[in-house]
Write an enzyme that holds these catalytic residues in place. Structure first.
Site, PDB file in Angstrom:
ATOM      1  N   GLU A 440       0.813  -1.226   0.000  1.00 22.42           N
ATOM      2  CA  GLU A 440       0.000   0.000   0.000  1.00 22.42           C
ATOM      3  C   GLU A 440       0.843   1.272   0.000  1.00 22.42           C
ATOM      4  O   GLU A 440       0.478   2.285   0.575  1.00 22.42           O
ATOM      5  CB  GLU A 440      -0.949   0.020   1.204  1.00 22.42           C
ATOM      6  CG  GLU A 440      -1.703  -1.261   1.447  1.00 22.42           C
ATOM      7  CD  GLU A 440      -2.347  -1.830   0.197  1.00 22.42           C
ATOM      8  OE1 GLU A 440      -2.745  -1.045  -0.687  1.00 22.42           O
ATOM      9  OE2 GLU A 440      -2.431  -3.059   0.079  1.00 22.42           O
ATOM     10  N   GLY A 441       1.971   1.217  -0.684  1.00 22.35           N
ATOM     11  CA  GLY A 441       2.879   2.352  -0.717  1.00 22.35           C
ATOM     12  C   GLY A 441       4.009   2.150   0.267  1.00 22.35           C
ATOM     13  O   GLY A 441       3.787   1.912   1.455  1.00 22.35           O
TER      14      GLY A 441
END
Length: 598
Positions: A440-441
């Site tokens: 997620e990043g």
């Protein structure tokens, strides 16, 4: 063999005594059924499921992994049966609206159970975890027809969901994605393209899988402004809402990876698959952020899960393992050596894990209560909660996964050479944990989002919303009992704002200053945020001891851990502060070719 015991007492200390969750539920619209007795019963049952069903499958999942055969994925032994038990017990529907078959209980209550599930078996927990994000996306952005067709089955757990973003040529930079969506005559769309790294993209645990997919329409603008969001089911859905013919989406392969072997990470091929638009055209990234923000808090929870697992198991080992004598004299003279828990360095590692686990637990459940307010609070509460979450989500995701990996490594280190051996489960914990800093990043992406987007682009408004809370706490508790904690916290809270201003001034002349400072700024923010929660926990513990309690040892341990955090961990902020202000010159002055001159 590794073991897991749900930390119910610690969870209740944080949620009931520190965060005041029962008062929170009493004032929250639609939370009438979340009475103290109901909450306790749900937490107890969730703990039993995690301990008795999921924890024993954790090593099995790692050893067996998922099996791929011509597009068919088989999960490890016991995973499917555990999921059926999970569904039959009603866990997937816990925190979803009654209109779509949910139980209508608060999100924060679901997070308590999810913590236990995730810590017991992270790889297994990802199957229902991805579904949760898909449900939130459909609940906010889906049409009534889409909710009826897909959301109701996701809520019951009969079907699972995924998030399909990444492609072979683009990960973080979603503006580069190429998956196409061409309109069909019947209002549906034909999707073609390849997605990679799709967790739980294919498996044998549910009869259908609902993929939430980013793709481009034929006339879409370039970059992120031209991305739309679609529902693409594994099996098309009949008019009666049942599973129909197979859709043209298939798993091309599963990845052979470092950890979380029990969860299938898939290459998904969309070969003219039928899909349905969610939300407005070319606004898919806006809608997808509903999923991504859910996933980011879920990944923050992963950091906590691996910290807790490491702490429980390394603590048990340290109490039993005999090595050397204490420097101050034998502590177990009747034995061949002293247990290693008497040695200062082992205690340093154990206390670091304990501080990150219990502080991280407070941060996670504080954020989950903010999610409650976003969903069901008044307009003013919703606005305040959204502002705080916009700041705390990237901090929680980046900081708790970084400290989770540190804790997992320290857990292994306590075991010494035995930690490197698979039987003990500690090397698996390290391998499983490593992905959390990428999901997620990456940490760098979260840090850039925090400093660049959430703080500087709002002229510091989001930061001030939280530092004001810390300031009020420090002002209210600046007494002798807590002064040794409140004084440094207040100083750091002020410095946080000063550092932000200095970076902002530098960035006005050179925008590279934001990227150069961002990771250190994010970690600094994490240490200060955790200090706030530890100060709150210490304040409650001090109060309980003053009032008189039968749990004196429990509350004293809280004070001692708070002191350790402030004495031995919080000083890390000094180094981060210096690096924040070091500037970009030493990072950016070297020519690319010079990197190769060795």
């Amino acid at each position: 063999m590794p073991d897991y015991k749900a930390p119910i007492r610690d969870l209740k200390f944080i949620t009931d005594e520190v965060l005041g969750i029962h008062q929170h539920y009493a004032s929250l619209a639609g939370a009438e059924e979340a009475t103290p007795d109901m909450v306790d019963a749900i937490v107890e049952e969730g703990a039993k499921f995690a301990e008795r069903v999921l924890a024993p499958l954790n090593q099995i999942g790692d050893q067996q992994g998922c099996h791929f055969d011509n597009g068919v994925v088989t999960t490890p032994e016991g995973f499917k049966e555990a999921y059926q038990q999970y569904v039959e017990s009603g866990w997937p529907s816990l925190s979803h609206h009654t209109d779509v078959g949910g139980q209508g209980l608060p999100e924060s209550l679901g997070m308590m159970v999810t913590e236990f599930v995730a810590t017991a078996n992270w790889a297994w927990s990802m199957y229902p975890g991805l579904s949760h994000g898909a449900m939130n996306t459909l609940e906010l952005h889906g049409t009534d027809e889409q909710k009826q067709s897909y959301l109701t089955k996701l809520v019951t757990g009969e079907w699972t969901g995924t998030m399909c973003l990444t492609e072979p040529h683009c990960g973080t930079d979603l503006g580069m994605l190429k998956t196409k969506a061409t309109p069909n005559d019947d209002g549906s769309y034909c999707l073609s393209g390849t997605k990679i790294f799709i967790s739980a993209g294919e498996h044998d645990m549910a009869e259908n899988i609902v993929h939430i997919v980013l793709a481009r329409l034929p006339d879409a603008p370039a970059g992120t402004k031209g991305i739309s969001l679609f529902i693409v089911p594994k099996f098309n859905v009949t008019e009666s809402g049942e599973v129909g013919e197979r859709n043209a989406v298939h798993c091309g392969s599963i990845e052979h990876k470092m950890g979380i072997h029990g969860n299938a990470t898939c290459v998904m091929n969309f070969d003219g698959a039928k899909g349905f638009l969610i939300g407005p055209p070319n606004k898919g990234l806006n809608c997808m952020f509903t999923f991504m923000n859910t996933a980011r808090l879920g990944t923050a929870l992963q950091g906590l899960a691996h910290t807790e697992w490491a702490y429980q198991n390394s603590l048990a080992y340290a109490k039993d393992r005999l090595q050397m004598r204490s420097l101050s004299g034998p502590k177990a003279p009747d034995k061949a050596a002293d247990p290693i828990i008497v040695h200062p360095d082992v205690r340093r590692m154990l206390l670091t894990q304990k501080a990150f686990a219990e502080g991280g637990r407070a941060m996670i459940h504080y954020c989950s209560m903010l999610v409650d307010k976003v969903k069901a609070g008044s307009d003013a509460e919703k606005e305040e909660a959204e502002t705080l979450l916009s700041l705390l989500t990237p901090i929680a995701k980046a900081f708790l996964t970084e400290t989770g990996f540190e804790s997992a490594n320290q857990g292994l280190q306590v075991f010494g050479g035995h930690g490197y051996i698979a039987d003990w489960g500690m090397e698996q914990n390290v391998r499983d944990c490593r992905i959390s800093m990428l999901y997620e990043g990456t940490t760098g992406i979260q840090a850039l989002d925090l400093l660049g987007r959430k703080v500087l682009m709002t002229q510091g408004a989001t930061l001030k919303a939280f530092t004001k809370i810390i300031h009020k706490f420090c002002k209210a508790n600046d007494d002798k009992a807590l002064k040794h904690l409140v004084k440094p916290l207040a100083a750091l809270n002020k410095e946080w704002g000063d550092l932000t201003l200095k970076v902002g001034m530098k960035a006005m002349k050179n925008r590279e200053e934001v990227g150069a400072a961002s990771v250190d700024y994010c970690m600094y923010s994490g240490y200060v945020t955790l200090a706030y929660f530890w100060a709150r926990m210490a304040q409650v513990a001090q109060q309980k001891l003053a009032e008189g309690t039968t749990e004196e040892a429990f509350y004293k341990a809280k004070l001692q851990t708070a002191n350790f955090y402030f004495d031995r961990i919080l000083p890390r902020t000094k180094a981060h502060a210096e690096m924040i202000l070091a500037g970009s010159d030493s990072l950016m002055s070297m020519d690319e070719e010079q990197f190769f001159l060795r």
